[in-house]
Scaffold this active site. Structure first.
Site, PDB file in Angstrom:
ATOM      1  N   CYS A  77      72.165  42.339   5.124  1.00 40.30           N
ATOM      2  CA  CYS A  77      71.625  41.391   6.131  1.00 40.30           C
ATOM      3  C   CYS A  77      71.668  40.989   6.824  1.00 40.30           C
ATOM      4  O   CYS A  77      73.253  40.044   6.428  1.00 40.30           O
ATOM      5  CB  CYS A  77      70.343  40.658   4.572  1.00 40.30           C
ATOM      6  SG  CYS A  77      69.604  39.846   5.791  1.00 40.30           S
ATOM      7  N   HIS A 111      62.222  45.231   3.039  1.00 43.35           N
ATOM      8  CA  HIS A 111      62.961  44.284   3.630  1.00 43.35           C
ATOM      9  C   HIS A 111      62.648  43.348   4.150  1.00 43.35           C
ATOM     10  O   HIS A 111      62.913  41.415   3.843  1.00 43.35           O
ATOM     11  CB  HIS A 111      63.903  44.804   3.987  1.00 43.35           C
ATOM     12  CG  HIS A 111      65.571  43.814   4.413  1.00 43.35           C
ATOM     13  ND1 HIS A 111      66.414  43.609   3.714  1.00 43.35           N
ATOM     14  CD2 HIS A 111      65.770  42.782   4.777  1.00 43.35           C
ATOM     15  CE1 HIS A 111      67.275  42.948   4.107  1.00 43.35           C
ATOM     16  NE2 HIS A 111      66.849  42.629   4.996  1.00 43.35           N
ATOM     17  N   GLU A 112      61.428  43.546   4.601  1.00 43.89           N
ATOM     18  CA  GLU A 112      61.376  42.189   5.904  1.00 43.89           C
ATOM     19  C   GLU A 112      60.425  41.231   5.139  1.00 43.89           C
ATOM     20  O   GLU A 112      59.852  40.374   5.360  1.00 43.89           O
ATOM     21  CB  GLU A 112      60.942  42.674   7.329  1.00 43.89           C
ATOM     22  CG  GLU A 112      61.230  44.153   7.666  1.00 43.89           C
ATOM     23  CD  GLU A 112      62.531  43.249   8.264  1.00 43.89           C
ATOM     24  OE1 GLU A 112      64.234  43.680   8.453  1.00 43.89           O
ATOM     25  OE2 GLU A 112      63.091  41.800   8.102  1.00 43.89           O
ATOM     26  N   HIS A 136      61.566  39.398   3.385  1.00 44.90           N
ATOM     27  CA  HIS A 136      61.555  37.866   3.686  1.00 44.90           C
ATOM     28  C   HIS A 136      60.721  36.813   4.078  1.00 44.90           C
ATOM     29  O   HIS A 136      60.859  35.162   3.779  1.00 44.90           O
ATOM     30  CB  HIS A 136      62.596  38.171   4.915  1.00 44.90           C
ATOM     31  CG  HIS A 136      64.122  38.283   5.157  1.00 44.90           C
ATOM     32  ND1 HIS A 136      64.955  37.312   4.813  1.00 44.90           N
ATOM     33  CD2 HIS A 136      64.315  39.549   5.555  1.00 44.90           C
ATOM     34  CE1 HIS A 136      66.468  38.647   4.383  1.00 44.90           C
ATOM     35  NE2 HIS A 136      65.720  39.093   5.378  1.00 44.90           N
TER      36      HIS A 136
HETATM   37  O1  LIG Z   1      65.655  41.319   7.676  1.00 44.59           O
HETATM   38  C1  LIG Z   1      66.786  42.076   8.527  1.00 44.59           C
HETATM   39  N1  LIG Z   1      68.124  41.961   8.488  1.00 44.59           N
HETATM   40  O2  LIG Z   1      68.670  41.199   7.752  1.00 44.59           O
HETATM   41  C2  LIG Z   1      68.287  42.624   9.164  1.00 44.59           C
HETATM   42  C3  LIG Z   1      69.047  44.126   8.374  1.00 44.59           C
HETATM   43  C4  LIG Z   1      67.849  45.261   8.104  1.00 44.59           C
HETATM   44  C5  LIG Z   1      68.101  46.391   6.719  1.00 44.59           C
HETATM   45  C6  LIG Z   1      69.315  46.582   6.685  1.00 44.59           C
HETATM   46  C7  LIG Z   1      68.978  47.771   5.654  1.00 44.59           C
HETATM   47  C8  LIG Z   1      67.780  47.818   5.074  1.00 44.59           C
HETATM   48  C9  LIG Z   1      66.627  47.410   5.280  1.00 44.59           C
HETATM   49  C10 LIG Z   1      66.279  46.413   6.087  1.00 44.59           C
HETATM   50 NI    NI Z   2      67.821  40.981   6.052  1.00 43.52          NI
END
Ligand SMILES: OCN(O)CCCc1ccccc1
Ligand code: NI
Length: 187
Positions: free
Chosen positions: A114, A157-158, A161
């Site tokens: 992240c 993942h988003e 957040h």
């Molecule tokens: O929130 C986005 N960010 O921190 C960048 C990394 C995004 C991400 C990385 C690995 C698996 C899913 C999503």
């Molecule tokens: Ni992230």
């Protein structure tokens, strides 16, 4: 491009808040935010630009990561097949809600990272393999998006957040690399 410098880091309370719904019609500020977030991702995936500006390549970015506690996230998943499609997914999700998800789980073989978490936290991050997302487009119109595999992992993942969750919250403390039987390991 104000946000290049200051991605909020773990420890900043904004990353642990439930973000506020985005209001419609979109304000100019929110339109600019959506544009800048997507531009950041595009630039971060450009090797020359990323190297010059010391950017970690990102496939997603959520507004709380640029200090804005609003329900807006950008997703930019590159397509590594050598067909003519540049991206598997390029979208701005406004007020997204996961309205259905597969029973089957999936996780990235190499775990997740992240932009807001500088340390490596090893372990599988179990997520739904397939999800249906209800979100609003720039006109405020409700849209539905069905995604699976890597794009689905990034969207989850988003959306996490926007609800104050970070990827490592989901790693099994006792057995970080324990995959639920029947789940998919995406490499
Ligand atoms: O929130 C986005 N960010 O921190 C960048 C990394 C995004 C991400 C990385 C690995 C698996 C899913 C999503
Ligand atoms: Ni992230």
């Amino acid at each position: 491009m104000y946000m290049m410098k200051n991605i909020t880091r773990d420890g900043n309370p904004v990353l642990r808040k439930q973000a506020a719904p985005v209001k419609f019609p979109l304000s100019d500020t929110d339109k600019q935010l959506a544009h800048d977030m997507m531009e950041y991702l595009i630039n971060s995936q450009n090797p020359e630009f990323a190297q010059k500006h010391h950017l970690r390549a990102g496939v997603g970015l959520a507004a709380p990561q640029v200090g804005i506690s609003k329900q807006m996230a950008s997703v930019l998943v590159p397509n590594d097949q050598d067909d003519d499609q540049d991206y598997l997914l390029k979208i701005t999700l406004i007020n997204p809600v996961i309205i259905s998800n597969s029973v089957q789980n999936a996780q990235l073989a190499e775990g997740e990272g992240c932009l807001s978490v500088d340390k490596d936290v090893p372990g599988y991050v179990p997520r739904s393999a397939r999800i249906t997302i209800r979100y609003q487009d720039f006109d405020g119109k409700e849209q539905t998006l069905r995604v699976k595999n890597y794009p689905a992992i990034v969207c989850q993942h988003e959306i996490d957040h926007l609800r104050g969750h970070l990827f490592y919250d989901r790693i099994n403390k006792n057995e970080p690399f324990k995959a639920e039987s029947g789940s998919t390991i995406i490499s």
